[in-house]
Motif scaffolding. Structure first.
Motif, mmCIF file in Angstrom:
data_model
loop_
_atom_site.group_PDB
_atom_site.id
_atom_site.type_symbol
_atom_site.label_atom_id
_atom_site.label_comp_id
_atom_site.label_asym_id
_atom_site.label_seq_id
_atom_site.Cartn_x
_atom_site.Cartn_y
_atom_site.Cartn_z
ATOM 1 N N MET A 28 23.751 72.935 11.598
ATOM 2 C CA MET A 28 22.779 71.908 11.339
ATOM 3 C C MET A 28 22.717 70.976 12.551
ATOM 4 N N ILE A 29 21.514 70.673 12.980
ATOM 5 C CA ILE A 29 21.281 69.749 14.091
ATOM 6 C C ILE A 29 20.281 68.701 13.638
ATOM 7 N N LYS A 30 20.612 67.427 13.907
ATOM 8 C CA LYS A 30 19.702 66.331 13.593
ATOM 9 C C LYS A 30 19.106 65.803 14.885
ATOM 10 N N VAL A 31 17.815 65.484 14.834
ATOM 11 C CA VAL A 31 17.133 64.895 15.978
ATOM 12 C C VAL A 31 16.594 63.547 15.528
ATOM 13 N N ARG A 32 17.061 62.488 16.187
ATOM 14 C CA ARG A 32 16.624 61.125 15.858
ATOM 15 C C ARG A 32 15.702 60.635 16.966
ATOM 16 N N PHE A 33 14.527 60.190 16.571
ATOM 17 C CA PHE A 33 13.543 59.687 17.529
ATOM 18 C C PHE A 33 13.561 58.168 17.554
ATOM 19 N N SER A 34 13.092 57.593 18.640
ATOM 20 C CA SER A 34 13.098 56.142 18.799
ATOM 21 C C SER A 34 12.197 55.437 17.787
ATOM 22 N N THR A 35 11.310 56.148 17.156
ATOM 23 C CA THR A 35 10.419 55.572 16.146
ATOM 24 C C THR A 35 11.126 55.372 14.808
ATOM 25 N N GLY A 36 12.351 55.913 14.692
ATOM 26 C CA GLY A 36 13.105 55.813 13.453
ATOM 27 C C GLY A 36 13.052 57.078 12.619
ATOM 28 N N ILE A 37 12.253 58.023 13.021
ATOM 29 C CA ILE A 37 12.141 59.285 12.289
ATOM 30 C C ILE A 37 13.326 60.178 12.633
ATOM 31 N N THR A 38 13.912 60.789 11.607
ATOM 32 C CA THR A 38 15.001 61.738 11.795
ATOM 33 C C THR A 38 14.591 63.073 11.196
ATOM 34 N N VAL A 39 14.761 64.123 11.996
ATOM 35 C CA VAL A 39 14.449 65.470 11.525
ATOM 36 C C VAL A 39 15.752 66.266 11.507
ATOM 37 N N THR A 40 16.050 66.887 10.363
ATOM 38 C CA THR A 40 17.239 67.712 10.234
ATOM 39 C C THR A 40 16.839 69.179 10.238
ATOM 40 N N TYR A 41 17.410 69.925 11.161
ATOM 41 C CA TYR A 41 17.160 71.362 11.255
ATOM 42 C C TYR A 41 18.381 72.072 10.676
ATOM 43 N N ALA A 42 18.300 72.451 9.415
ATOM 44 C CA ALA A 42 19.443 73.029 8.699
ATOM 45 C C ALA A 42 19.868 74.372 9.283
ATOM 46 N N ARG A 43 18.933 75.140 9.787
ATOM 47 C CA ARG A 43 19.254 76.482 10.308
ATOM 48 C C ARG A 43 19.633 76.470 11.781
ATOM 49 N N ALA A 44 19.325 75.399 12.494
ATOM 50 C CA ALA A 44 19.597 75.360 13.937
ATOM 51 C C ALA A 44 21.097 75.274 14.187
ATOM 52 N N ASN A 45 21.582 76.070 15.141
ATOM 53 C CA ASN A 45 23.000 76.050 15.459
ATOM 54 C C ASN A 45 23.282 76.184 16.956
ATOM 55 N N ARG A 46 22.215 76.107 17.776
ATOM 56 C CA ARG A 46 22.411 76.197 19.217
ATOM 57 C C ARG A 46 21.335 75.377 19.905
#
Length: 104
Positions: free
Chosen positions: A1-19
């Motif tokens: 799982m990889i989380k991407v946090r943007f400066s706008t406050g939005i967070t996207v979680t990629y449950a399948r991402a591992n690299r």
């Protein structure tokens, strides 16, 4: 799982991402299962994103006020460096315990 946090406050979680791979046009998030690998997302370098591979850590023993801080410091005096203890002793020498106030 990889989380991407943007400066706008939005967070996207990629449950399948591992690299995560840095490429010429930004960052690529991949999911790999056995021999098969697929691109999950692409992040532009100027997106202002923070990429997390693990959950953020919790902070334990958070100090909420000066009274609590002083209590914790007193309990941990023996772990301080010699230089810190010298400075602390010098600073405390300006406190008048009889008058219960600081002197100059």
């Amino acid at each position: 799982m990889i989380k991407v946090r943007f400066s706008t406050g939005i967070t996207v979680t990629y449950a399948r991402a591992n690299r995560l791979v840095r490429e010429q046009n930004g960052w690529m998030l991949y999911a790999k299962y056995g021999e098969k690998e697929e691109i999950i997302a692409a992040i532009q370098p100027d997106a202002g994103a923070i990429i997390e591979f693990a959950e953020p850590l919790r902070v334990h023993n958070t100090v909420t006020d000066a009274e609590e801080l002083s209590t914790q410091c007193i309990k941990q005096l023996r772990t301080f460096s010699v230089n810190k203890l010298v400075q602390l002793k010098r600073d405390i020498s300006f406190f008048d315990s009889r008058a219960k106030r600081w002197t100059t």
